[in-house]
Design an enzyme around this catalytic site. Structure first.
Site, PDB file in Angstrom:
ATOM      1  N   SER A 319       0.812  -1.211   0.000  1.00 50.67           N
ATOM      2  CA  SER A 319       0.000   0.000   0.000  1.00 50.67           C
ATOM      3  C   SER A 319       0.851   1.270   0.000  1.00 50.67           C
ATOM      4  CB  SER A 319      -0.954  -0.042   1.197  1.00 50.67           C
ATOM      5  OG  SER A 319      -1.945   0.943   1.088  1.00 50.67           O
ATOM      6  N   ASP A 330       9.699   5.990 -10.426  1.00 56.29           N
ATOM      7  CA  ASP A 330       9.234   6.655 -11.642  1.00 56.29           C
ATOM      8  C   ASP A 330       9.956   7.976 -11.891  1.00 56.29           C
ATOM      9  OD1 ASP A 330       7.530   4.613 -12.172  1.00 56.29           O
ATOM     10  OD2 ASP A 330       5.679   5.767 -12.015  1.00 56.29           O
ATOM     11  N   LYS A 344      -0.825  -4.251  -3.203  1.00 57.77           N
ATOM     12  CA  LYS A 344      -2.115  -3.681  -2.783  1.00 57.77           C
ATOM     13  C   LYS A 344      -2.219  -2.265  -3.344  1.00 57.77           C
ATOM     14  CE  LYS A 344      -5.039  -2.372   1.061  1.00 57.77           C
ATOM     15  NZ  LYS A 344      -5.222  -0.992   0.576  1.00 57.77           N
TER      16      LYS A 344
END
Length: 499
Positions: A319, A330, A344
């Site tokens: 999460s 990224d 998740k």
């Protein structure tokens, strides 16, 4: 003889008939005001009538008397249990426990515990400075029985202590927590000791540091984030200040350890990533409608120097941990090392209900700045550590999102994404969007496969440190080579001189 007939005028039966009548009335209302077709409204009415009929049959004909309150709560749990593994009904106790996790503060003993099926409750470790730590509780101690301050009403008359062999983690936590200053007795079975040792411990306020840190080597820091709680950003700010004071010439690299971090508050994950990301998206969430998209942007507050970073993850990183790892990856701000994360990628909104209960409902999905869905697949490390490597046994080995019944598939999550590569309108509020914390409880469950030896964990940190030092070494080598190369003008002059 058959069962004694119920009086048709008993208060309980009148109340039950009123409830059934209410369901029928609700069905009629849906029929009259529903936005769907008459056929769909009729189906809703039939379903409500069926539900009321089943409840009435169970109440009147089941082999043993049933508690109507428990029966209704079971029905609600069943309704939510058919959605996905993260939606569910929380009783008052469970809802209160969730709020304790968010605050990172509770009244109790201060121990992390685990449980293997058929075994006693086991101490993973006492938390430094807590009542359990001061009392001498040690890792791997077996808590064989608990004698609570207040004996639960459900216990047998005269029962003051109960074995933990058949006790759940949740039950053990509830028994050991209590008001500050009250005492509790537990019996410990320790290796090398034949009989259980009684410990009487006075409860106190236990505060959990969600972030810890230290200097691994001059110029290289280490930050361990256990869970994303209300104080995580504040704790991180203090840890970074400490690391800077320990390294006055500046930090040259950082290891961020997110292993076995089960997640927590979304706004705290965004705030943590914001320390290292200068601008752009950190994460965005997408609900069932495109208009429900919410962006969470970097604000470049307290931005750290652009030193290299290695983020450690494993299958227990879930999460909010995956949000941080994905954002840094990224933005090419960090290398991710370890094994694929839990996967998740869904947002749960918590709605308070009457009586102190709560409803946890999946309302959106997470996407990384590049538009990648975390759901089911998790974050794939840049440097992957496989089983059979020297770090074997270090990384989490357990159930992942893809193993959970009724989990949302990655394909479904990917098709729900809009605005790939971070396009989209609307700046996020930076709050948690109601996302419930999923941090593991102190004095609570630690996955049987997640416990690791300190030596093994240090090996992986050492690998990360080697990567950072190699990184900075090659950067410096490149800088020296660039400075050693003559400029274009100098080269032209040298060429003319040679002629």
């Amino acid at each position: 003889m058959g069962p004694k007939p119920h009086s048709p005028f008993s208060p309980r039966r009148i109340a039950w008939r009123s409830f059934v009548t209410g369901l029928v009335a609700a069905g009629v209302a849906l029929l009259l005001t529903g936005s769907g077709s008459i056929l769909r409204a009729s189906e809703r009415y039939d379903d409500l009538a069926l539900f009321a009929n089943v409840l009435d049959l169970v109440r009147n004909n089941y082999v043993a008397p049933v508690d109507e309150h428990d029966l209704m709560q079971s029905a609600v749990r069943g309704l939510l249990g058919e959605l996905d593994p993260h939606s569910g009904f929380m009783s008052k106790d469970a809802y209160d426990e969730m709020q304790v996790d968010t605050r990172g503060e509770f009244h109790g003993l201060g121990i992390e515990i685990s449980k293997q099926q058929g075994g006693f409750i086991e101490v993973v470790s006492p938390i430094d400075g807590t009542p359990a730590f001061r009392a001498g509780i040690k890792p791997r101690d077996q808590i064989v029985s608990i004698c609570p301050t207040e004996v639960p009403e459900s216990w047998s008359e005269g029962e003051e202590c109960r074995s933990t062999e058949e006790m759940t983690i949740f039950d053990a936590v509830q028994l050991m927590r209590g008001k500050t200053g009250t005492e509790i007795k537990i019996e410990i079975l320790r290796e090398g000791v034949e009989a259980p040792i009684p410990f009487t411990i006075r409860r106190d306020v236990v505060q959990l540091a969600s972030v810890e840190g230290n200097t691994l080597s001059p110029g290289y820091g280490y930050v361990r984030v256990r869970a994303f709680q209300e104080r995580t950003d504040k704790d991180l700010t203090e840890v970074l200040a400490k690391l800077r004071s320990e390294n006055p010439t500046g930090l040259q690299g950082m290891v961020i350890d997110l292993r076995d971090n089960p997640g927590g508050l979304l706004n705290q994950a965004v705030a943590l990533a914001d320390h290292w990301i200068a601008e752009g998206l950190i994460v965005y969430t997408q609900g069932r409608d495109e208009s429900l998209r919410q962006n969470y942007l970097a604000r470049a507050r307290g931005l750290e120097a652009p030193y290299p970073i290695v983020v450690l993850v494993n299958g227990g990183s879930a999460s909010a941990s995956e949000i941080v790892a994905g954002a840094l990856q990224d933005h090419r701000r960090a290398l991710v090392m370890g094994t694929p994360t839990f996967g998740k990628g869904s947002v749960q909104t918590v709605y308070p209900l009457e009586g102190g209960a709560g409803l946890r409902l999946t309302t959106a999905l997470y996407y990384t700045p590049a538009g990648r869905s975390i759901q089911e697949v998790g974050i794939v490390p840049d440097i992957e550590v496989h089983e059979g490597s020297p770090e074997r046994g270090v990384l989490y080995r357990g159930v992942r999102e893809r193993d959970l019944r009724r989990h949302i598939s990655h394909d479904a999550a990917s098709s729900s994404s809009s605005g790939v590569n971070g396009s989209g309108s609307g700046e996020g509020s930076g709050e948690d969007s109601g996302a419930e914390p999923e941090a593991a409880d102190p004095e609570a469950d630690v996955d049987d496969g997640a416990e690791v030896e300190k030596e093994g964990r240090d090996v992986l940190i050492a690998r990360a440190l080697e990567v950072l030092k190699s990184w900075t070494y090659f950067d410096r080598l490149s800088e020296r080579e660039a400075s050693a190369q003559p400029s274009e003008t100098e080269s032209h002059t040298l060429s003319e001189a040679a002629e």
